[in-house]
Write a protein that holds these residues in place. Sequence first.
Motif, PDB file in Angstrom:
ATOM      1  N   VAL A  84      67.212  -8.211 -23.972  1.00 11.83           N
ATOM      2  CA  VAL A  84      68.264  -8.438 -22.982  1.00 11.83           C
ATOM      3  C   VAL A  84      69.428  -7.525 -23.340  1.00 11.83           C
ATOM      4  CG1 VAL A  84      69.803 -10.110 -21.901  1.00 11.83           C
ATOM      5  CG2 VAL A  84      67.543 -10.836 -22.712  1.00 11.83           C
ATOM      6  N   PRO A  85      69.614  -6.423 -22.600  1.00 13.10           N
ATOM      7  CA  PRO A  85      70.680  -5.468 -22.932  1.00 13.10           C
ATOM      8  C   PRO A  85      72.057  -6.027 -22.612  1.00 13.10           C
ATOM      9  CG  PRO A  85      69.609  -4.829 -20.897  1.00 13.10           C
ATOM     10  CD  PRO A  85      68.834  -5.996 -21.434  1.00 13.10           C
ATOM     11  N   GLN A  86      73.063  -5.354 -23.148  1.00 11.88           N
ATOM     12  CA  GLN A  86      74.437  -5.787 -22.918  1.00 11.88           C
ATOM     13  C   GLN A  86      74.873  -5.504 -21.486  1.00 11.88           C
ATOM     14  OE1 GLN A  86      77.329  -3.907 -25.472  1.00 11.88           O
ATOM     15  NE2 GLN A  86      79.066  -4.679 -24.321  1.00 11.88           N
ATOM     16  N   GLU A  87      74.517  -4.345 -20.968  1.00  7.94           N
ATOM     17  CA  GLU A  87      74.974  -3.929 -19.644  1.00  7.94           C
ATOM     18  C   GLU A  87      73.789  -3.721 -18.715  1.00  7.94           C
ATOM     19  OE1 GLU A  87      77.082  -0.397 -20.610  1.00  7.94           O
ATOM     20  OE2 GLU A  87      78.947  -1.432 -21.064  1.00  7.94           O
ATOM     21  N   ARG A 141      75.695 -14.692 -15.061  1.00  3.74           N
ATOM     22  CA  ARG A 141      74.852 -13.486 -15.114  1.00  3.74           C
ATOM     23  C   ARG A 141      74.109 -13.409 -16.442  1.00  3.74           C
ATOM     24  NH1 ARG A 141      79.202 -10.972 -12.479  1.00  3.74           N
ATOM     25  NH2 ARG A 141      79.980 -10.092 -14.428  1.00  3.74           N
ATOM     26  N   GLN A 142      74.774 -13.783 -17.531  1.00  3.83           N
ATOM     27  CA  GLN A 142      74.105 -13.730 -18.825  1.00  3.83           C
ATOM     28  C   GLN A 142      72.975 -14.750 -18.912  1.00  3.83           C
ATOM     29  OE1 GLN A 142      75.194 -10.487 -20.102  1.00  3.83           O
ATOM     30  NE2 GLN A 142      74.276 -11.723 -21.717  1.00  3.83           N
ATOM     31  N   ILE A 143      73.177 -15.923 -18.347  1.00  5.87           N
ATOM     32  CA  ILE A 143      72.108 -16.920 -18.312  1.00  5.87           C
ATOM     33  C   ILE A 143      70.942 -16.387 -17.479  1.00  5.87           C
ATOM     34  CG2 ILE A 143      71.446 -19.196 -17.449  1.00  5.87           C
ATOM     35  CD1 ILE A 143      73.000 -19.333 -20.030  1.00  5.87           C
ATOM     36  N   LEU A 144      71.253 -15.747 -16.352  1.00  3.17           N
ATOM     37  CA  LEU A 144      70.194 -15.155 -15.535  1.00  3.17           C
ATOM     38  C   LEU A 144      69.459 -14.069 -16.315  1.00  3.17           C
ATOM     39  CD1 LEU A 144      68.605 -14.628 -12.964  1.00  3.17           C
ATOM     40  CD2 LEU A 144      70.523 -13.227 -12.131  1.00  3.17           C
ATOM     41  N   ALA A 145      70.207 -13.227 -17.034  1.00  8.50           N
ATOM     42  CA  ALA A 145      69.577 -12.154 -17.814  1.00  8.50           C
ATOM     43  C   ALA A 145      68.639 -12.727 -18.877  1.00  8.50           C
ATOM     44  CB  ALA A 145      70.642 -11.275 -18.462  1.00  8.50           C
ATOM     45  N   GLU A 161      74.820  -8.171 -27.754  1.00 11.79           N
ATOM     46  CA  GLU A 161      76.173  -8.633 -27.435  1.00 11.79           C
ATOM     47  C   GLU A 161      76.194  -9.519 -26.184  1.00 11.79           C
ATOM     48  OE1 GLU A 161      79.377  -5.987 -27.838  1.00 11.79           O
ATOM     49  OE2 GLU A 161      78.556  -4.976 -29.584  1.00 11.79           O
ATOM     50  N   PRO A 162      75.507 -10.650 -26.231  1.00 11.77           N
ATOM     51  CA  PRO A 162      75.397 -11.497 -25.036  1.00 11.77           C
ATOM     52  C   PRO A 162      76.709 -12.080 -24.533  1.00 11.77           C
ATOM     53  CG  PRO A 162      74.547 -12.631 -26.978  1.00 11.77           C
ATOM     54  CD  PRO A 162      74.762 -11.201 -27.364  1.00 11.77           C
ATOM     55  N   THR A 163      77.734 -12.208 -25.412  1.00 14.72           N
ATOM     56  CA  THR A 163      78.996 -12.794 -24.942  1.00 14.72           C
ATOM     57  C   THR A 163      80.049 -11.751 -24.607  1.00 14.72           C
ATOM     58  OG1 THR A 163      80.042 -13.031 -27.126  1.00 14.72           O
ATOM     59  CG2 THR A 163      78.555 -14.810 -26.413  1.00 14.72           C
ATOM     60  N   ALA A 164      79.692 -10.485 -24.572  1.00 12.25           N
ATOM     61  CA  ALA A 164      80.663  -9.425 -24.273  1.00 12.25           C
ATOM     62  C   ALA A 164      81.327  -9.665 -22.921  1.00 12.25           C
ATOM     63  CB  ALA A 164      79.979  -8.063 -24.286  1.00 12.25           C
ATOM     64  N   GLY A 165      82.651  -9.678 -22.912  1.00 14.44           N
ATOM     65  CA  GLY A 165      83.406  -9.824 -21.671  1.00 14.44           C
ATOM     66  C   GLY A 165      83.526 -11.238 -21.151  1.00 14.44           C
ATOM     67  N   LEU A 166      82.971 -12.221 -21.871  1.00 14.03           N
ATOM     68  CA  LEU A 166      83.029 -13.594 -21.383  1.00 14.03           C
ATOM     69  C   LEU A 166      84.294 -14.295 -21.870  1.00 14.03           C
ATOM     70  CD1 LEU A 166      79.353 -14.886 -21.847  1.00 14.03           C
ATOM     71  CD2 LEU A 166      80.366 -13.631 -19.920  1.00 14.03           C
TER      72      LEU A 166
END
Length: 235
Positions: A84-87, A141-145, A161-166
């Motif tokens: 699961v990538p960051q972006e 979006r992260q949960i969807l990813a 980095e799953p929490t980046a920008g959260l």
Amino acid sequence: MSILEVEAVVAGYGAAEEIVKGASMRVGDDEIVTIIGPNGAGKSTFLKVVAGLVAAKAGAIRLGGEDVTGRDAQGRARAGISFVPQERNVFGSLTVAENLEISGFLDPAGTARRVEALYERYPMLAAKRRALARTLSGGQRQILAMAMGLMTDPKLMLLDEPTAGLSPKAADELFDAVVALNRGGLPILMVEQHAVEALAISTRGYVLVAGRNSAEGAGPALAADPEIRRLFLGG
């Protein structure tokens, strides 16, 4: 037993450029393992090497004891690695349902069953199934990813980095989701900018500096180490 063993991997993006310079790591069958380190240490590149997106110039990668070093990204996915990538980790112009459906490429016949199981696990996705992914909040979006990554029924999940920008609240909820996945039997290897919080939920952690191993230890112990905190955690 280790689900993942990475030995002395060397990798980079150019013929001469080396970003990962002999790093070695392992992930046990029941572990959350977090990689921390300064910017430019090669953390995300290391994950991409494990996922098969960047070729290893040297070293070995074994999944469940099987050598997968020579396999490409699709081969690694078939072997059981989900990345699961960051972006750009969801398709914004597709609905939640469509994002999940196209992620079932390894088992088209089982796609509908897996999607329904994910709707049960994540009711928010069920409620938003007809919404375009670009309309979701960052945490959604992260949960969807992550759910898209689960569509391949992986043996190991890699999170960059799953929490980046959260927001802090969304980050806490995301960490809770990571812990729940692990308690359900999924080993996880992640790179995370919120190092203290990530190490607190991790079985073990690695410090990567200039593409090389610098330190290793139990997650909470690394988070509490004064030198680690001074150098990498801002405390």
